[in-house]
Design a protein around this motif. Sequence first.
Motif, PDB file in Angstrom:
ATOM      1  N   GLY A 260       0.818  -1.203   0.000  1.00  0.00           N
ATOM      2  CA  GLY A 260       0.000   0.000   0.000  1.00  0.00           C
ATOM      3  C   GLY A 260       0.853   1.254   0.000  1.00  0.00           C
ATOM      4  N   GLY A 261       0.513   2.192  -0.846  1.00  0.00           N
ATOM      5  CA  GLY A 261       1.309   3.404  -1.005  1.00  0.00           C
ATOM      6  C   GLY A 261       2.074   3.412  -2.312  1.00  0.00           C
ATOM      7  N   GLY A 262       2.284   2.207  -2.879  1.00  0.00           N
ATOM      8  CA  GLY A 262       2.929   2.123  -4.167  1.00  0.00           C
ATOM      9  C   GLY A 262       4.441   2.198  -4.125  1.00  0.00           C
ATOM     10  N   LEU A 263       5.030   2.244  -5.304  1.00  0.00           N
ATOM     11  CA  LEU A 263       6.488   2.175  -5.454  1.00  0.00           C
ATOM     12  C   LEU A 263       7.210   3.348  -4.808  1.00  0.00           C
ATOM     13  CD1 LEU A 263       9.118   1.085  -6.714  1.00  0.00           C
ATOM     14  CD2 LEU A 263       8.475   2.255  -8.844  1.00  0.00           C
ATOM     15  N   ALA A 264       6.824   4.563  -5.151  1.00  0.00           N
ATOM     16  CA  ALA A 264       7.575   5.731  -4.692  1.00  0.00           C
ATOM     17  C   ALA A 264       7.566   5.851  -3.174  1.00  0.00           C
ATOM     18  CB  ALA A 264       7.008   6.997  -5.334  1.00  0.00           C
ATOM     19  N   ALA A 265       6.397   5.732  -2.565  1.00  0.00           N
ATOM     20  CA  ALA A 265       6.289   5.912  -1.120  1.00  0.00           C
ATOM     21  C   ALA A 265       7.055   4.846  -0.356  1.00  0.00           C
ATOM     22  CB  ALA A 265       4.825   5.920  -0.702  1.00  0.00           C
ATOM     23  N   ASN A 266       6.977   3.599  -0.817  1.00  0.00           N
ATOM     24  CA  ASN A 266       7.665   2.525  -0.099  1.00  0.00           C
ATOM     25  C   ASN A 266       9.172   2.563  -0.298  1.00  0.00           C
ATOM     26  OD1 ASN A 266       5.644   0.729   1.355  1.00  0.00           O
ATOM     27  ND2 ASN A 266       4.682   0.920  -0.647  1.00  0.00           N
ATOM     28  N   LEU A 267       9.630   3.005  -1.451  1.00  0.00           N
ATOM     29  CA  LEU A 267      11.062   3.174  -1.651  1.00  0.00           C
ATOM     30  C   LEU A 267      11.586   4.321  -0.793  1.00  0.00           C
ATOM     31  CD1 LEU A 267      13.772   2.666  -3.022  1.00  0.00           C
ATOM     32  CD2 LEU A 267      12.949   3.951  -5.013  1.00  0.00           C
ATOM     33  N   ALA A 268      10.833   5.405  -0.709  1.00  0.00           N
ATOM     34  CA  ALA A 268      11.268   6.554   0.081  1.00  0.00           C
ATOM     35  C   ALA A 268      11.476   6.189   1.547  1.00  0.00           C
ATOM     36  CB  ALA A 268      10.237   7.682  -0.037  1.00  0.00           C
ATOM     37  N   ARG A 269      10.732   5.219   2.050  1.00  0.00           N
ATOM     38  CA  ARG A 269      10.825   4.805   3.457  1.00  0.00           C
ATOM     39  C   ARG A 269      12.183   4.195   3.804  1.00  0.00           C
ATOM     40  NH1 ARG A 269       5.789   0.939   4.294  1.00  0.00           N
ATOM     41  NH2 ARG A 269       6.469   0.952   6.482  1.00  0.00           N
ATOM     42  N   VAL A 270      12.903   3.657   2.803  1.00  0.00           N
ATOM     43  CA  VAL A 270      14.170   2.978   3.096  1.00  0.00           C
ATOM     44  C   VAL A 270      15.373   3.761   2.575  1.00  0.00           C
ATOM     45  CG1 VAL A 270      13.055   0.720   3.143  1.00  0.00           C
ATOM     46  CG2 VAL A 270      14.107   1.523   1.005  1.00  0.00           C
ATOM     47  N   LEU A 271      15.164   5.023   2.259  1.00  0.00           N
ATOM     48  CA  LEU A 271      16.259   5.889   1.827  1.00  0.00           C
ATOM     49  C   LEU A 271      16.573   6.894   2.938  1.00  0.00           C
ATOM     50  CD1 LEU A 271      15.167   6.763  -1.832  1.00  0.00           C
ATOM     51  CD2 LEU A 271      16.764   4.976  -1.083  1.00  0.00           C
ATOM     52  N   PRO A 272      17.834   7.280   3.070  1.00  0.00           N
ATOM     53  CA  PRO A 272      18.185   8.267   4.102  1.00  0.00           C
ATOM     54  C   PRO A 272      17.695   9.660   3.727  1.00  0.00           C
ATOM     55  CG  PRO A 272      20.100   7.754   2.768  1.00  0.00           C
ATOM     56  CD  PRO A 272      19.020   6.818   2.321  1.00  0.00           C
ATOM     57  N   ARG A 273      17.428  10.445   4.737  1.00  0.00           N
ATOM     58  CA  ARG A 273      17.012  11.822   4.511  1.00  0.00           C
ATOM     59  C   ARG A 273      18.107  12.559   3.743  1.00  0.00           C
ATOM     60  NH1 ARG A 273      15.175  16.065   9.287  1.00  0.00           N
ATOM     61  NH2 ARG A 273      14.388  17.697   7.891  1.00  0.00           N
ATOM     62  N   GLY A 274      17.702  13.337   2.760  1.00  0.00           N
ATOM     63  CA  GLY A 274      18.668  14.077   1.947  1.00  0.00           C
ATOM     64  C   GLY A 274      19.058  13.353   0.678  1.00  0.00           C
ATOM     65  N   SER A 275      18.579  12.098   0.517  1.00  0.00           N
ATOM     66  CA  SER A 275      18.883  11.350  -0.705  1.00  0.00           C
ATOM     67  C   SER A 275      17.722  11.472  -1.688  1.00  0.00           C
ATOM     68  CB  SER A 275      19.146   9.880  -0.385  1.00  0.00           C
ATOM     69  OG  SER A 275      17.975   9.263   0.120  1.00  0.00           O
ATOM     70  N   PHE A 276      18.002  11.130  -2.944  1.00  0.00           N
ATOM     71  CA  PHE A 276      17.003  11.262  -4.004  1.00  0.00           C
ATOM     72  C   PHE A 276      17.130  10.065  -4.943  1.00  0.00           C
ATOM     73  CE2 PHE A 276      15.843  12.595  -8.316  1.00  0.00           C
ATOM     74  CZ  PHE A 276      14.574  13.145  -8.106  1.00  0.00           C
TER      75      PHE A 276
END
Length: 378
Positions: A260-276
């Motif tokens: 739930g939330g899809g690709l972008a939201a779930n990937l963002a959860r496992v990236l460090p703040r300040g990364s893209f």
Amino acid sequence: MTSSSVPAGSPITYAGAGVDVEAGDRAVELMKASVARAQRPEVLGGLGGFAGMFDASALSGMTRPVLATSTDGVGTKVAIAQAMDQHDTIGFDLVGMVVDDIVVSGAEPLFMTDYIATGKVVPERIAAIVSGIAAACAQAGAALIGGETAEHPGLLGPDEYDCAGAATGVVEYDEVLGPHLVVAGDVVVALASSGLHSNGYSLVRSVFAAAGWTLDRDVPEFGRTLGQELLEPTRVYARDLLELVRTDGIDVHALSHVTGGGLAANLARVLPRGSFARVDRSTWTPPAVFEVVRDLGRVPVADLERTLNLGIGFVAVVPADQADAVVREAAARDLPAWVLGDVSERSSARVEDGVEVVQGAKGVDGGSVQVVGTHPAA
């Protein structure tokens, strides 16, 4: 207010109120063989105890064992199983939703328990549900060490049920995966889903209901009926991902379960703040079911991408020079994979104007993700 009609003055029994204890006992007998196939040597005792027991001394050889736990359900996909009267696959959806969340941290799932609530206990139906749960646990390498079946007459219809589960896993502290390992220059590798998996079914069911499509409708794009497509079991990734993580020469930095939330939201959860992370739609064509849902329901693309996995069930963030090896190792396990995008510092990233950037999700102040490009034609 009672769940059954009892003549005035008559004795009221549990069975008269709609609960059949003997049916519950028969269901337990029918499921024993399935549960026996989903065991590990650390499990103590057998089916029917007040609590499942697991010999934790098996963890004594670990330096700093960290326990990981997760709980989830199947959502409204159970309505498809009930309508089709096919109950032996929904367990894969339940196990996948639970144990694969644990694997995101790098943890090995050890054991699982389940809970099934139903309006009326039909032993064969309950046994079929549990058989799927047990088979999926065995596939994931986790033991099914306990569960509960509850009869709720008056709350659920006789043919209705819902199921949930919880699992526990373990990982060495120094081997925990996550944002702390991700660095600029890493790449994002996509791992294919088996279909819709087990989220977004409220949207999917609404689309087909509005169109008047029945579950027995043959759909050429699917090569089978609508019901068969919608009931396709969730791929259980646990064992394959753990083998990938443990492969010499591969250093997985982070994993994300696309639910739930899809690709972008779930990937963002496992990236460090300040990364893209910039991921590209042109790297894959979503399976037909996603295209049909979009076109039939005129579902906005943004809503579709926030709700469904679109053919990607997991992503792995790995060093760029290991991406090809990850794709090969996944393919060797019959798990289609491809390079989806890359990670950079947000401050120096190439960000496309006018395209949404998702930053963090579900309370996690994580990295940012932008999905660009267009899917190739099917």
